[in-house]
Design a protein around this motif. Sequence first.
Motif, PDB file in Angstrom:
ATOM      1  N   ALA A   1     -60.554-129.408  38.442  1.00 54.02           N
ATOM      2  CA  ALA A   1     -59.591-128.339  38.691  1.00 54.02           C
ATOM      3  C   ALA A   1     -59.344-128.245  40.192  1.00 54.02           C
ATOM      4  CB  ALA A   1     -60.106-127.007  38.142  1.00 54.02           C
ATOM      5  N   SER A   2     -58.290-127.497  40.554  1.00 54.53           N
ATOM      6  CA  SER A   2     -57.995-127.311  41.967  1.00 54.53           C
ATOM      7  C   SER A   2     -57.460-125.916  42.216  1.00 54.53           C
ATOM      8  CB  SER A   2     -56.973-128.345  42.460  1.00 54.53           C
ATOM      9  OG  SER A   2     -55.675-128.039  41.999  1.00 54.53           O
ATOM     10  N   ILE A   3     -57.537-125.487  43.479  1.00 61.95           N
ATOM     11  CA  ILE A   3     -56.909-124.250  43.924  1.00 61.95           C
ATOM     12  C   ILE A   3     -56.072-124.572  45.149  1.00 61.95           C
ATOM     13  CG2 ILE A   3     -58.924-123.572  45.298  1.00 61.95           C
ATOM     14  CD1 ILE A   3     -58.127-120.629  44.546  1.00 61.95           C
ATOM     15  N   TYR A   4     -54.887-123.988  45.210  1.00 58.23           N
ATOM     16  CA  TYR A   4     -53.895-124.306  46.237  1.00 58.23           C
ATOM     17  C   TYR A   4     -53.333-123.008  46.790  1.00 58.23           C
ATOM     18  CZ  TYR A   4     -49.160-125.836  47.780  1.00 58.23           C
ATOM     19  OH  TYR A   4     -47.995-126.067  48.466  1.00 58.23           O
ATOM     20  N   ALA A   5     -53.066-122.985  48.094  1.00 56.28           N
ATOM     21  CA  ALA A   5     -52.445-121.821  48.718  1.00 56.28           C
ATOM     22  C   ALA A   5     -51.444-122.288  49.759  1.00 56.28           C
ATOM     23  CB  ALA A   5     -53.493-120.926  49.370  1.00 56.28           C
ATOM     24  N   LYS A   6     -50.350-121.521  49.902  1.00 62.04           N
ATOM     25  CA  LYS A   6     -49.306-121.865  50.872  1.00 62.04           C
ATOM     26  C   LYS A   6     -48.871-120.610  51.608  1.00 62.04           C
ATOM     27  CE  LYS A   6     -45.326-123.033  49.226  1.00 62.04           C
ATOM     28  NZ  LYS A   6     -44.289-123.794  48.533  1.00 62.04           N
ATOM     29  N   TYR A   7     -48.701-120.753  52.924  1.00 60.98           N
ATOM     30  CA  TYR A   7     -48.252-119.642  53.756  1.00 60.98           C
ATOM     31  C   TYR A   7     -46.965-120.035  54.467  1.00 60.98           C
ATOM     32  CZ  TYR A   7     -47.943-116.449  57.724  1.00 60.98           C
ATOM     33  OH  TYR A   7     -47.493-115.545  58.654  1.00 60.98           O
ATOM     34  N   ARG A   8     -45.895-119.333  54.189  1.00 57.90           N
ATOM     35  CA  ARG A   8     -44.608-119.573  54.841  1.00 57.90           C
ATOM     36  C   ARG A   8     -44.573-118.785  56.152  1.00 57.90           C
ATOM     37  NH1 ARG A   8     -39.345-117.292  52.029  1.00 57.90           N
ATOM     38  NH2 ARG A   8     -40.012-115.441  53.158  1.00 57.90           N
ATOM     39  N   PHE A   9     -44.504-119.501  57.283  1.00 60.32           N
ATOM     40  CA  PHE A   9     -44.580-118.826  58.581  1.00 60.32           C
ATOM     41  C   PHE A   9     -43.243-118.777  59.316  1.00 60.32           C
ATOM     42  CE2 PHE A   9     -45.529-123.291  59.435  1.00 60.32           C
ATOM     43  CZ  PHE A   9     -44.747-123.564  60.542  1.00 60.32           C
ATOM     44  N   LEU A  10     -42.224-119.487  58.812  1.00 56.46           N
ATOM     45  CA  LEU A  10     -40.921-119.486  59.458  1.00 56.46           C
ATOM     46  C   LEU A  10     -39.835-119.426  58.405  1.00 56.46           C
ATOM     47  CD1 LEU A  10     -39.181-119.807  62.040  1.00 56.46           C
ATOM     48  CD2 LEU A  10     -39.265-122.284  61.663  1.00 56.46           C
ATOM     49  N   SER A  11     -38.857-118.545  58.626  1.00 54.89           N
ATOM     50  CA  SER A  11     -37.757-118.407  57.692  1.00 54.89           C
ATOM     51  C   SER A  11     -36.513-117.989  58.465  1.00 54.89           C
ATOM     52  CB  SER A  11     -38.086-117.352  56.627  1.00 54.89           C
ATOM     53  OG  SER A  11     -37.020-117.183  55.728  1.00 54.89           O
ATOM     54  N   THR A  12     -35.474-118.826  58.422  1.00 56.98           N
ATOM     55  CA  THR A  12     -34.205-118.495  59.053  1.00 56.98           C
ATOM     56  C   THR A  12     -33.094-118.621  58.017  1.00 56.98           C
ATOM     57  OG1 THR A  12     -33.820-120.779  59.785  1.00 56.98           O
ATOM     58  CG2 THR A  12     -35.001-119.320  61.294  1.00 56.98           C
TER      59      THR A  12
ATOM     60  N   ALA B   1     -41.132-125.665  51.298  1.00 56.64           N
ATOM     61  CA  ALA B   1     -41.670-124.592  52.139  1.00 56.64           C
ATOM     62  C   ALA B   1     -41.419-123.219  51.538  1.00 56.64           C
ATOM     63  CB  ALA B   1     -41.077-124.680  53.542  1.00 56.64           C
ATOM     64  N   SER B   2     -40.460-123.104  50.617  1.00 53.83           N
ATOM     65  CA  SER B   2     -40.201-121.826  49.958  1.00 53.83           C
ATOM     66  C   SER B   2     -41.300-121.521  48.948  1.00 53.83           C
ATOM     67  CB  SER B   2     -38.841-121.859  49.261  1.00 53.83           C
ATOM     68  OG  SER B   2     -37.802-122.054  50.188  1.00 53.83           O
ATOM     69  N   ASN B   3     -41.485-120.229  48.693  1.00 49.20           N
ATOM     70  CA  ASN B   3     -42.495-119.791  47.738  1.00 49.20           C
ATOM     71  C   ASN B   3     -41.854-119.305  46.450  1.00 49.20           C
ATOM     72  OD1 ASN B   3     -44.714-120.259  49.405  1.00 49.20           O
ATOM     73  ND2 ASN B   3     -44.566-118.237  50.366  1.00 49.20           N
ATOM     74  N   VAL B   4     -42.673-119.158  45.414  1.00 52.04           N
ATOM     75  CA  VAL B   4     -42.205-118.486  44.212  1.00 52.04           C
ATOM     76  C   VAL B   4     -41.938-117.030  44.571  1.00 52.04           C
ATOM     77  CG1 VAL B   4     -43.489-120.037  42.696  1.00 52.04           C
ATOM     78  CG2 VAL B   4     -44.537-117.893  43.438  1.00 52.04           C
TER      79      VAL B   4
ATOM     80  N   ARG C   1     -36.903-123.220  56.062  1.00 49.24           N
ATOM     81  CA  ARG C   1     -38.249-122.689  55.876  1.00 49.24           C
ATOM     82  C   ARG C   1     -39.281-123.691  56.392  1.00 49.24           C
ATOM     83  NH1 ARG C   1     -35.329-118.889  54.661  1.00 49.24           N
ATOM     84  NH2 ARG C   1     -35.067-117.968  52.584  1.00 49.24           N
ATOM     85  N   MET C   2     -40.387-123.166  56.913  1.00 46.50           N
ATOM     86  CA  MET C   2     -41.552-123.990  57.233  1.00 46.50           C
ATOM     87  C   MET C   2     -42.802-123.273  56.724  1.00 46.50           C
ATOM     88  SD  MET C   2     -40.888-125.668  61.010  1.00 46.50           S
ATOM     89  CE  MET C   2     -42.239-126.853  60.753  1.00 46.50           C
ATOM     90  N   ALA C   3     -43.784-124.062  56.262  1.00 48.70           N
ATOM     91  CA  ALA C   3     -44.998-123.483  55.702  1.00 48.70           C
ATOM     92  C   ALA C   3     -46.175-124.424  55.921  1.00 48.70           C
ATOM     93  CB  ALA C   3     -44.821-123.203  54.208  1.00 48.70           C
ATOM     94  N   VAL C   4     -47.363-123.853  55.914  1.00 52.88           N
ATOM     95  CA  VAL C   4     -48.605-124.631  55.904  1.00 52.88           C
ATOM     96  C   VAL C   4     -49.273-124.421  54.559  1.00 52.88           C
ATOM     97  CG1 VAL C   4     -48.985-124.621  58.394  1.00 52.88           C
ATOM     98  CG2 VAL C   4     -49.848-122.725  57.017  1.00 52.88           C
TER      99      VAL C   4
END
Length: 268
Positions: free
Chosen positions: A88-99, A27-30, A107-110
């Motif tokens: 090829a592919s494209i990917y995206a992630k959104y982290r919506f919760l962080s404690t 769930a964490s991002n770069v 962490r939680m993400a979609v």
Amino acid sequence: MKLFSAVLLLFVTSINAQELFVVTDPASNVPAGSLGIRLGQSIFKKQMESGYNYHMMPEATLGINKNVMVRTTLFVSSRNNQLNTEGASIYAKYRFLSTDDVQSHFRMAVYGRYSFNKADIHQEQIEIQGQNTGFETGLVATQLIKKVALSSSLSFEKVYDNKPNYNFPENLSDNATNYTFSIGRLMYPKKYTNFKQTNINTMIEFLGQTLNKNGKSFLDVVPSVQFIINSQARIDLAYRYELYSSMMRTAPNGVYLNLEYNFFNILK
């Protein structure tokens, strides 16, 4: 993305860390403003015939901000006895919760991914990372406690025809539920003294899929070792092994070798 880099040193001194897994995304991002260049490679043994399949997946990952990251991946394969670019592919992630707490965080993400592929369709397992055209969307949760990271995801995957020449077979399930569980631990160093220390992480990841049309499923295990060098370079070595399968898969067992380098603060 994935189990501890030397950024963990910052976390030990009360700044956030990352989890760096080999075949699953946490769930964490770069880091915001960073660019990661990765060469993913795999060699899997064929089940129906002699020989091996080699796949190469160059990719670039960009941290837009602390909550959003995007990634593009190219699929190159040797299935037809020569290297061919198949999609090829494209990917995206959104982290919506962080404690955050002392020496821990949650962490939680979609996330979502869309891929296109022109290769032949050759197995019941569906996989938009290098095999099928389609999309995947899911939810992932990650817990870091001192030197241990736990992560799990659940996703829906839907595939289409591999244009221009390969229609998806009507007798196969064109959608599936995917589920993963990963655990990793920082093994070395025992104590940080500077950012140039090489990190050694070990982990084990479980990957499963159930075809929604007929209930067929598989479960794989992936043990791995990871080296983080000078806080920027990364080497992953992993082995994927099929624990159980009721579906036809052409090459379920094999080795991963990933090479990655990160450029920080490229976006101001």
